[in-house]
Design a protein around this motif. Structure first.
Motif, PDB file in Angstrom:
ATOM      1  N   GLY A  16     -47.570  37.979   5.632  1.00 56.40           N
ATOM      2  CA  GLY A  16     -48.636  37.874   4.637  1.00 56.40           C
ATOM      3  C   GLY A  16     -49.564  39.088   4.635  1.00 56.40           C
ATOM      4  O   GLY A  16     -50.407  39.222   3.744  1.00 56.40           O
ATOM      5  N   LEU A  17     -49.405  39.978   5.623  1.00 52.42           N
ATOM      6  CA  LEU A  17     -50.365  41.069   5.799  1.00 52.42           C
ATOM      7  C   LEU A  17     -49.756  42.466   5.730  1.00 52.42           C
ATOM      8  O   LEU A  17     -50.489  43.438   5.583  1.00 52.42           O
ATOM      9  CB  LEU A  17     -51.061  40.915   7.167  1.00 52.42           C
ATOM     10  CG  LEU A  17     -52.006  39.716   7.293  1.00 52.42           C
ATOM     11  CD1 LEU A  17     -52.307  39.422   8.759  1.00 52.42           C
ATOM     12  CD2 LEU A  17     -53.294  39.971   6.529  1.00 52.42           C
ATOM     13  N   VAL A  18     -48.444  42.583   5.924  1.00 46.82           N
ATOM     14  CA  VAL A  18     -47.808  43.910   5.922  1.00 46.82           C
ATOM     15  C   VAL A  18     -46.641  43.903   4.929  1.00 46.82           C
ATOM     16  O   VAL A  18     -46.229  42.851   4.450  1.00 46.82           O
ATOM     17  CB  VAL A  18     -47.320  44.322   7.339  1.00 46.82           C
ATOM     18  CG1 VAL A  18     -48.439  44.200   8.356  1.00 46.82           C
ATOM     19  CG2 VAL A  18     -46.108  43.528   7.776  1.00 46.82           C
ATOM     20  N   ASP A  19     -46.100  45.112   4.649  1.00 43.54           N
ATOM     21  CA  ASP A  19     -45.046  45.182   3.631  1.00 43.54           C
ATOM     22  C   ASP A  19     -43.727  44.575   4.107  1.00 43.54           C
ATOM     23  O   ASP A  19     -43.128  43.758   3.419  1.00 43.54           O
ATOM     24  CB  ASP A  19     -44.810  46.651   3.222  1.00 43.54           C
ATOM     25  CG  ASP A  19     -46.017  47.221   2.485  1.00 43.54           C
ATOM     26  OD1 ASP A  19     -46.874  46.415   2.069  1.00 43.54           O
ATOM     27  OD2 ASP A  19     -46.106  48.453   2.358  1.00 43.54           O
ATOM     28  N   GLU A  20     -43.239  45.012   5.274  1.00 37.48           N
ATOM     29  CA  GLU A  20     -41.930  44.547   5.755  1.00 37.48           C
ATOM     30  C   GLU A  20     -42.024  44.179   7.226  1.00 37.48           C
ATOM     31  O   GLU A  20     -42.566  44.951   8.026  1.00 37.48           O
ATOM     32  CB  GLU A  20     -40.867  45.658   5.623  1.00 37.48           C
ATOM     33  CG  GLU A  20     -40.676  46.218   4.225  1.00 37.48           C
ATOM     34  CD  GLU A  20     -40.046  45.227   3.257  1.00 37.48           C
ATOM     35  OE1 GLU A  20     -39.278  44.357   3.710  1.00 37.48           O
ATOM     36  OE2 GLU A  20     -40.353  45.318   2.050  1.00 37.48           O
TER      37      GLU A  20
ATOM     38  N   ARG B 272     -40.173  36.816   1.351  1.00 35.96           N
ATOM     39  CA  ARG B 272     -39.002  37.626   0.989  1.00 35.96           C
ATOM     40  C   ARG B 272     -39.074  39.025   1.610  1.00 35.96           C
ATOM     41  O   ARG B 272     -38.261  39.878   1.286  1.00 35.96           O
ATOM     42  CB  ARG B 272     -38.912  37.778  -0.544  1.00 35.96           C
ATOM     43  CG  ARG B 272     -38.669  36.478  -1.278  1.00 35.96           C
ATOM     44  CD  ARG B 272     -37.265  35.896  -1.001  1.00 35.96           C
ATOM     45  NE  ARG B 272     -37.025  34.666  -1.747  1.00 35.96           N
ATOM     46  CZ  ARG B 272     -37.367  33.433  -1.325  1.00 35.96           C
ATOM     47  NH1 ARG B 272     -37.950  33.264  -0.135  1.00 35.96           N
ATOM     48  NH2 ARG B 272     -37.116  32.375  -2.067  1.00 35.96           N
ATOM     49  N   ASN B 273     -40.047  39.261   2.479  1.00 37.94           N
ATOM     50  CA  ASN B 273     -40.207  40.603   3.073  1.00 37.94           C
ATOM     51  C   ASN B 273     -39.934  40.589   4.583  1.00 37.94           C
ATOM     52  O   ASN B 273     -40.537  41.346   5.327  1.00 37.94           O
ATOM     53  CB  ASN B 273     -41.610  41.158   2.780  1.00 37.94           C
ATOM     54  CG  ASN B 273     -42.723  40.253   3.304  1.00 37.94           C
ATOM     55  OD1 ASN B 273     -42.508  39.074   3.554  1.00 37.94           O
ATOM     56  ND2 ASN B 273     -43.912  40.820   3.466  1.00 37.94           N
ATOM     57  N   ILE B 274     -39.025  39.696   5.007  1.00 41.28           N
ATOM     58  CA  ILE B 274     -38.717  39.584   6.434  1.00 41.28           C
ATOM     59  C   ILE B 274     -37.221  39.838   6.648  1.00 41.28           C
ATOM     60  O   ILE B 274     -36.391  39.329   5.890  1.00 41.28           O
ATOM     61  CB  ILE B 274     -39.078  38.175   6.959  1.00 41.28           C
ATOM     62  CG1 ILE B 274     -40.543  37.842   6.640  1.00 41.28           C
ATOM     63  CG2 ILE B 274     -38.827  38.082   8.470  1.00 41.28           C
ATOM     64  CD1 ILE B 274     -40.922  36.392   6.894  1.00 41.28           C
ATOM     65  N   HIS B 275     -36.912  40.642   7.674  1.00 40.13           N
ATOM     66  CA  HIS B 275     -35.524  40.954   8.016  1.00 40.13           C
ATOM     67  C   HIS B 275     -35.275  40.385   9.414  1.00 40.13           C
ATOM     68  O   HIS B 275     -36.141  40.502  10.282  1.00 40.13           O
ATOM     69  CB  HIS B 275     -35.310  42.464   7.998  1.00 40.13           C
ATOM     70  CG  HIS B 275     -35.863  43.087   6.741  1.00 40.13           C
ATOM     71  ND1 HIS B 275     -35.104  43.299   5.618  1.00 40.13           N
ATOM     72  CD2 HIS B 275     -37.128  43.478   6.424  1.00 40.13           C
ATOM     73  CE1 HIS B 275     -35.866  43.818   4.673  1.00 40.13           C
ATOM     74  NE2 HIS B 275     -37.100  43.937   5.140  1.00 40.13           N
ATOM     75  N   TYR B 276     -34.106  39.777   9.625  1.00 40.63           N
ATOM     76  CA  TYR B 276     -33.876  39.017  10.852  1.00 40.63           C
ATOM     77  C   TYR B 276     -32.703  39.577  11.646  1.00 40.63           C
ATOM     78  O   TYR B 276     -31.699  39.999  11.072  1.00 40.63           O
ATOM     79  CB  TYR B 276     -33.547  37.560  10.507  1.00 40.63           C
ATOM     80  CG  TYR B 276     -34.564  36.892   9.623  1.00 40.63           C
ATOM     81  CD1 TYR B 276     -35.613  36.154  10.166  1.00 40.63           C
ATOM     82  CD2 TYR B 276     -34.478  36.982   8.235  1.00 40.63           C
ATOM     83  CE1 TYR B 276     -36.542  35.529   9.352  1.00 40.63           C
ATOM     84  CE2 TYR B 276     -35.404  36.363   7.406  1.00 40.63           C
ATOM     85  CZ  TYR B 276     -36.431  35.639   7.973  1.00 40.63           C
ATOM     86  OH  TYR B 276     -37.352  35.031   7.159  1.00 40.63           O
ATOM     87  N   LYS B 277     -32.838  39.515  12.964  1.00 39.77           N
ATOM     88  CA  LYS B 277     -31.715  39.921  13.816  1.00 39.77           C
ATOM     89  C   LYS B 277     -31.720  39.069  15.086  1.00 39.77           C
ATOM     90  O   LYS B 277     -32.771  38.922  15.731  1.00 39.77           O
ATOM     91  CB  LYS B 277     -31.878  41.393  14.179  1.00 39.77           C
ATOM     92  CG  LYS B 277     -30.707  41.964  14.943  1.00 39.77           C
ATOM     93  CD  LYS B 277     -30.965  43.447  15.186  1.00 39.77           C
ATOM     94  CE  LYS B 277     -29.855  44.076  15.983  1.00 39.77           C
ATOM     95  NZ  LYS B 277     -30.121  45.478  16.279  1.00 39.77           N
TER      96      LYS B 277
END
Ligand code: SAM
Length: 221
Positions: A106-110, A134-139
């Motif tokens: 909610g506070l940063v771009d990615e 929609r701005n989260i990438h998972y590993k």
């Protein structure tokens, strides 16, 4: 917002407001951080049986021997990370339930989130996707090695404690970047803010904390 994200009864707006007041009383002053915490539906990131306790300022179990961090610690870490202004990319190590991930998103771009326990990350991913992030990438991986493909990061937030700060993570911090990380063995851990600048790195003690250990190659030398 749906009724499941706004919550009812013990998960209502009034209960969230009470938490925000407590965080303010404890010294959290960043308005954006307080607002992100107010907006983030913590009750969706814990088991249904614990939803009524989601806005208490306490860590709660999330399965696999892990916990969702205490809101005060989430607020303190996020405030320290963002103290010099907004960030584009943040690496999160130890995504757990996805709650801290949601606050960051909610506070940063990615946000690049790494978690070593596959089922925890899959559940977090489902919850975050259905909550609209929609701005989260998972590993699923040992996050003590970071996520080099997307480095350098403006911010790195670590939610499990190594004995020493992993060199690999320091190498993935951009010049001008900041890392918030608990360090130490057992219950003798300190929360550190590490700032990278042209001359090197500075370390600032923030608080004594009690995190689960960072398990993995770079965490416990
Ligand atoms: N911030 C999380 C939340 O809001 O739910 C709390 C996470 S819990 C305190 C710490 C997490 O770090 C656990 O989910 C644990 O599996 C994870 N973890 C521990 N060692 C790790 C490692 N080497 N790489 C990635 N995740 C790790």
């Amino acid at each position: 917002m749906t009724s499941s994200s706004t919550g009812i009864g013990m998960t209502s707006q009034r209960t969230r407001d009470r938490l925000i007041k407590r965080l303010r009383d404890m010294g959290i002053v960043n308005q954006r951080v307080l607002e992100a915490i107010r907006q983030t539906p913590r009750h969706l990131f814990v088991e249904e049986a614990l939803a009524s306790r989601a806005y208490e300022d306490t860590a709660l179990p999330i399965g696999y021997g892990q916990t969702v961090s205490q809101p005060y610690i989430v607020a303190l870490m996020t405030q320290a990370l963002l103290a010099e202004g907004p960030m584009n990319t943040v690496l999160e190590v130890g995504g757990g339930s996805g709650y801290q991930t949601a606050v960051l998103a909610g506070l940063v771009d990615e946000v690049y989130s790494v978690e070593r326990i596959g089922p925890l990350m899959h559940l977090a991913r489902q919850r975050l996707f259905s909550s609209g992030y929609r701005n989260i990438h998972y590993k699923v991986s040992d996050g003590s090695w970071g996520w080099p493909e997307h480095a350098p990061y403006d911010g790195i937030m670590v939610s499990a404690a190594p004995v020493e700060v992993p060199q690999t993570l320091l190498q993935q911090l951009a010049t001008g970047g900041r890392m918030v990380i608990p360090v130490g063995a057992g219950d003798r851990q300190e929360l550190l803010l590490i700032a990278a600048n042209e001359e090197g790195m500075t370390r600032t003690h923030l608080e004594h904390v009690n995190f689960v250990p960072l398990i993995g190659g770079q965490g416990r030398p």
